[in-house]
Every structure is written in structure tokens, then in C-alpha cells.
Design a protein around this motif. Structure first.
Motif, PDB file in Angstrom:
ATOM      1  N   ARG A   1      52.185  68.610  29.646  1.00  0.00           N
ATOM      2  CA  ARG A   1      52.014  69.849  28.894  1.00  0.00           C
ATOM      3  C   ARG A   1      53.329  70.264  28.249  1.00  0.00           C
ATOM      4  NH1 ARG A   1      50.836  73.185  33.011  1.00  0.00           N
ATOM      5  NH2 ARG A   1      49.644  71.681  34.214  1.00  0.00           N
ATOM      6  N   ASP A   2      54.418  70.170  29.023  1.00  0.00           N
ATOM      7  CA  ASP A   2      55.718  70.601  28.500  1.00  0.00           C
ATOM      8  C   ASP A   2      56.127  69.852  27.233  1.00  0.00           C
ATOM      9  OD1 ASP A   2      55.863  72.360  30.510  1.00  0.00           O
ATOM     10  OD2 ASP A   2      57.644  71.516  31.488  1.00  0.00           O
TER      11      ASP A   2
ATOM     12  N   GLY B   1      54.095  68.676  25.117  1.00  0.00           N
ATOM     13  CA  GLY B   1      53.092  68.904  24.079  1.00  0.00           C
ATOM     14  C   GLY B   1      52.031  67.831  23.981  1.00  0.00           C
TER      15      GLY B   1
ATOM     16  N   ARG C   1      57.366  60.795  23.579  1.00  0.00           N
ATOM     17  CA  ARG C   1      57.282  61.971  24.447  1.00  0.00           C
ATOM     18  C   ARG C   1      56.766  61.602  25.831  1.00  0.00           C
ATOM     19  NH1 ARG C   1      54.458  66.372  20.755  1.00  0.00           N
ATOM     20  NH2 ARG C   1      54.041  64.625  19.349  1.00  0.00           N
TER      21      ARG C   1
ATOM     22  N   ASP D   1      63.233  70.993  20.277  1.00  0.00           N
ATOM     23  CA  ASP D   1      62.745  70.939  21.659  1.00  0.00           C
ATOM     24  C   ASP D   1      63.865  70.516  22.612  1.00  0.00           C
ATOM     25  OD1 ASP D   1      60.338  71.587  20.609  1.00  0.00           O
ATOM     26  OD2 ASP D   1      59.411  69.627  20.879  1.00  0.00           O
TER      27      ASP D   1
END
Ligand SMILES: Nc1ncnc2c1ncn2[C@@H]1O[C@H](COP(=O)(O)OP(=O)(O)OP(=O)(O)O)[C@@H](O)[C@H]1O
Ligand SMILES: [Mg+2]
Lengths: 253, 266
Positions: free
Chosen positions: B132-133, B135, B154, B188
Motif C-alpha cells: 500500500r505504501d 502505491g 516499486r 516519494d
């Protein structure tokens, strides 16, 4: 998608069988029966149970040999792939084994192990093992370096690298070796029955040829091919279940 | 980390502030001198970029810090202890992602924890949080081949974050993404440095990127590979992400770095 591929399989089978039927009717050779004649013989042998007796014989060396080749072959292949030294020692043996004319080796095997099950198992192994070993070892050696490095950087022990990275990464090639090995094992099983002692399916083939019952002979050959195809399909299913993501290709390539 | 204290200690930050220190490290590949007697210090809680032309030994240095390669001489000190191999205090983000193609995003992110023997439910809960962090919520069950290059990257980042190492080693993590995504990642990354209290060691080819994200930039020059300069931008870091690229100091540093690197670019 599934329906289409099934349809294509049926279609290609129909083309092959149709060509066989036509070739049998021309006839190409007086020793070449038509497809329908052969199927008729197969049905007869199925009904009187003789084909089952034959397979009970033939499957013994086949199953034992394929099982030994699988376990020993994958084990040796992993070992050879992981260690430079063993590659150097063993690889040439299997390359020679793969290239050796088996028919020439059979008399030696018979001399050493007699005409029983042992010799037949050996023939199956000689046919099946080299390709399993060679595929496994080259798959292991070709594991992407970056994945192993990733494993080590996240503190994988050697065992983890082997079980969680090398083997899954190598499994598609190992399985394709297994498929080739199993088909070679089928050839080996029949070959041993033709060359050592006529038993099982090999006996049907040589006996029906000697009495010019060609439909039975081709029925026996057909049945062994059918069995091999079914077995290979089963193997593919097992592979798909075991390594779900592996038919998805490599991300880092 | 406070910028003022850093400005005071500019020449020699005090010992306890150094998370990673590279001391006289040399590494040869056969006849190729990849690193020669290199020394460099990485302040705790900050992001240090390694910037330099191709082949100057950035990846080699990063792998030596990670413990994946042994230096021929010299040593790496992490939190006061000499490095002898990979350890739980360092996590690597690989340039080529190094994801397991047969494993879902969830398993890939949790893989570092799996190797540490963390029970399944615990490691998956943790992995889900980091997915989740970064994305990627909703892609837990996807396989790497179903993701774009930026998404794969990611996943690699989430995997490194989930093992909660204090030092993150990032080897050109943004090289596979387009310019827009890259800018998003850079923002980010700044947020991560701010929030995670980790030491980031970041390899990049891009001068602008290095100046944009770094507390400290080490310029490496090749043949023999050495640290030619260490630059610490001071003024614009506090002015907010939106204004950095317009800041005069930012522009000056970019020019200055280009001036010292241009001789090494064919
Ligand atoms: N495994 C290896 N074997 C031999 N030489 C190597 C190896 N890895 C790197 N080198 C050499 O060491 C030098 C430094 O390589 P390194 O990969 O660290 O450079 P880099 O700064 O990361 O380059 P890039 O920016 O292109 O990624 C290069 O000259 C390279 O040719
Ligand atoms: Mg590199």
C-alpha cells in the motif's frame, strides 16, 4: 481458448489418422494396414484383455526405469549444475551416453545382468537419464545470477537459495528434460522387449509381425504412442500445478 | 536530521552520526581496477547519492557495502561493526528488480521476511502494508510480468522496506521508468527519507536527480575510481519539494557537477 486448442488437437489427430487410412488403402506397402483395421485389432485385444497383460509386463521396467531416471537424474543434474568439479567429472559420461548406439550396448548388458528385469530397466535408464541430467544441470547453471544475489542479500541460506530460487527457476527446463526423458524411456522399454526377450507389448509387436498380423502390430505401436502422449500430458498438468507462475516467462529477461 | 547541525559539522561529522563508512576499499576484477583505496562516509538518516560516469565502480561499491562482494583490501563499517557479508541492517533495491517471476507481488514483497523465518500471516500483513505504501494496493495477487517497469521497481522497493533495515542500498532504482513516473518517485523518495529514519545510499546517472533528492552527493571519477568531490546542498532542502528545481543553489550545483563530469563523457 481452451476449446480452440482442443479443437485444433482433434483436427490434427483427424488429419493424421485420415492420412494413415488413405495410405493403408492405397496401399503403400502390403505390410501397412489401414487405420480402421488397426483400431479393430486394438479393440479386439482390449476386449480379450491381452493388451492389459502385455502392459502389465511392459510397464514394469518402464515405471521402475523412469522413476530411477527421474530421481537419480534430477539429483545428479542438480549436483552437477551446482558444482564445477562434478560437471567436469560427470557431464562427459552423460553426453557419451546420449550419443551411444544403444543397440550395441544391449548385448553387454545382457551379459552382465541377464535377460530379466534388471537389463530392461537399464535400457530404459540409459535412454531416459542423460537428457534429464543434462537439462537439469544446464538449467541450474543458467539460474539468473541476479536472483541468487537477491537471495543472498536478503540473508538466504544456501538451502533457501537452492529450494526457493534455483529449483523453481530451473523447473521449466527440468520438466522439459523430464518430458524428453520419459518419451525416450518409452522407446527404451519397447526396444528392450524387442532386443532382449520378447515380453509385453514388444512381444505383441514381434509375434504379430512374425505371423504377418500387421493390424495387431500397428495397434500395439499405436497404443504405446497413445500411452506416451497421455503420460506427457499428465506431466504437463503436474508441472502447471506445482509451479503456477512459471509459464509466465522471466521478468528480468 | 537538522540542516544547521550538518552545516556546522560539514568537514567531519561526528562519529555516531555515521551509519556506514567505507575505509580504504580497493577492488580489482582481474586487471581492471574497479575501486582504488576509496573512503567515504554516509551520515545516518540521510540520503547520499553516488554519481559518476558509467564504469566508475558505483555498483561495485554498493555490492561491497551490501556484503555481496568482498573487497580486496579496506573495510566497511556499519553501525560501528565491520561488514563480513550480507546482514539484516542492509537491504538492496536492485537495478534489474530481481523479482521472482513465479511468485505473486505479495510473496515477492514478503520474500525477505520469508527468508528470515517470519510466520506467513505476520509477513503477509507486513508486506501488504508496504505494498500500500508504495502505491500498489490491489496488485497483491498479480505476477511480476503483469506489471509495468515502474510497478516492478516499486515491488523491489517494498521488499527492501519490509525487512526494516536501517540502511537502504538503491542501485539506479529509477532507471526503468519514464520521466513523469520518475519525478513522482523522487518526491516519494524524499518523503521516505523524511519519514522512515533510514540511511539511503542511492546510485544514479542523473545529475538533476542526485541534486534533487540528496543530502549529500559523492562524485566518483573513474580510472582509477576515486571520490573527487562531496557536495552537501544546504539551503533548498527545507523550502518544500515544489520549489527545489527553481532554487538558485540547486541550479548552481547542477552546473558545477556537470562542469566536473563533462571531461569524462565521451
Ligand atoms: N563481474 C565483473 N567482472 C569483471 N569486471 C567487472 C565486473 N563487474 C564490474 N566490472 C568492471 O568494473 C568496473 C566498475 O563496474 P561497475 O559495475 O561497478 O560500474 P558502475 O559505476 O556501476 O557503472 P554503470 O553506471 O554503468 O552501472 C567496470 O570497468 C567494469 O567493467
Ligand atoms: Mg552500475
Amino acid at each position: 481458448m481452451i476449446h480452440r486448442s482442443l479443437l485444433l488437437k482433434i483436427l490434427s489427430a483427424a488429419v493424421v489418422f485420415g492420412a494413415w487410412e488413405i495410405a493403408g488403402r492405397i496401399p503403400v506397402s502390403y505390410a501397412f494396414p489401414t487405420f480402421l483395421e488397426s483400431m479393430d485389432s486394438l479393440l479386439r485385444m482390449t476386449l480379450d484383455g491381452s493388451i492389459f497383460h502385455a502392459y502389465a509386463e511392459t510397464l514394469k521396467p518402464l515405471i521402475v526405469g523412469v522413476a530411477i531416471s527421474t530421481v537419480l537424474g534430477i539429483g545428479l543434474g542438480l549436483w552437477i549444475g551446482l558444482s564445477e568439479k562434478f560437471e567436469w567429472l560427470f557431464s562427459p559420461i552423460f553426453i557419451v551416453m546420449q550419443a551411444a548406439p544403444l543397440a550395441a550396448l544391449i548385448p553387454l548388458l545382457v551379459m552382465a545382468y541377464g535377460i530379466g528385469l534388471t537389463s530392461k530397466v537399464f535400457v530404459v535408464c540409459i535412454m531416459a537419464m542423460p537428457v534429464i541430467v543434462l537439462n537439469t544441470s544446464s538449467a541450474v547453471r543458467n539460474t539468473p545470477e541476479s536472483l541468487k544475489e537477491m537471495g543472498r542479500s536478503f540473508l538466504a541460506k544456501d538451502r533457501d537459495v537452492l529450494l526457493k530460487i534455483i529449483i523453481p527457476a530451473a523447473s521449466p527446463v527440468i520438466f522439459s528434460g523430464l518430458r524428453l526423458g520419459v518419451s525416450a524411456g518409452f522407446i527404451g522399454a519397447i526396444l528392450s522387449e524387442l532386443k532382449i526377450t520378447p515380453t509385453g507389448v514388444g512381444d505383441i509387436i514381434s509375434y504379430s509381425r512374425s505371423i504377418a498380423d500387421y493390424p495387431s502390430m500397428y495397434a500395439a505401436i499405436f497404443s504405446i504412442i497413445l500411452l506416451a502422449v497421455l503420460f506427457l500430458n499428465l506431466l504437463e498438468k503436474i508441472e502447471n500445478i506445482l509451479f503456477e507462475g512459471n509459464d509466465r516467462g522471466y521478468v528480468t529477461d | 536530521m537538522s540542516q544547521t547541525r550538518q552545516a556546522f559539522d560539514d568537514a567531519q561529522p561526528s562519529d555516531q552520526d555515521i551509519a556506514v563508512s567505507v575505509r580504504g576499499v580497493s577492488k580489482n576484477y582481474g586487471a581492471v581496477e574497479a575501486l582504488k583505496n576509496m573512503s567515504l562516509e554516509f551520515p545516518r538518516g540521510q540520503l547520499t547519492s553516488l554519481l559518476g560516469p558509467s564504469g566508475c565502480g558505483k555498483t561495485t561499491l554498493l555490492k561491497i557495502i551490501a556484503g555481496l562482494l568482498k573487497p580486496d583490501s579496506g573495510e566497511i563499517i556499519v553501525n560501528g561493526k565491520a561488514v563480513s557479508g550480507p546482514g539484516p541492517n542492509r537491504a538492496f533495491v536492485f537495478q534489474d528488480f530481481a523479482l521472482l517471476p513465479w511468485a505473486s507481488v505479495l510473496r515477492n514483497v514478503a520474500f525477505g521476511l520469508e527468508l528470515r523465518g517470519v510466520p506467513r500471516s505476520e509477513r503477509e500483513a507486513k508486506a501488504e502494508k508496504y505494498i500500500r505504501d508504495v502505491g500498489l494496493a490491489g496488485f497483491e495477487r498479480a505476477f511480476p510480468h503483469e506489471l509495468s517497469g515502474g510497478m516492478r521497481q516499486r515491488v523491489g522497493l517494498a521488499r527492501a522496506l519490509s525487512v526494516d533495515s536501517k540502511v537502504l542500498l538503491l542501485d539506479e532504482p529509477f532507471s526503468a521508468v519514464d520521466e513523469q513516473t520518475r519525478r513522482k518517485f523522487q518526491e516519494d523518495l524524499l518523503a521516505l527519507v523524511e519519514n522512515e529514519n533510514k540511511t539511503f545510499i542511492f546510485v544514479t546517472h542523473s545529475i538533476e536527480e542526485a541534486v534533487y533528492v540528496s543530502d549529500q552527493i559523492a562524485i566518483l571519477l573513474p580510472r582509477p575510481s576515486r571520490v573527487s568531490e562531496i557536495i552537501r546542498p544546504t539551503s533548498f532542502r527545507t523550502k518544500g519539494v515544489g520549489n527545489i528545481r527553481r532554487d538558485p543553489e540547486y541550479l548552481d550545483i547542477v552546473d558545477e557537477i556537470w562542469a566536473s563530469l563533462r571531461n569524462y563523457v565521451e
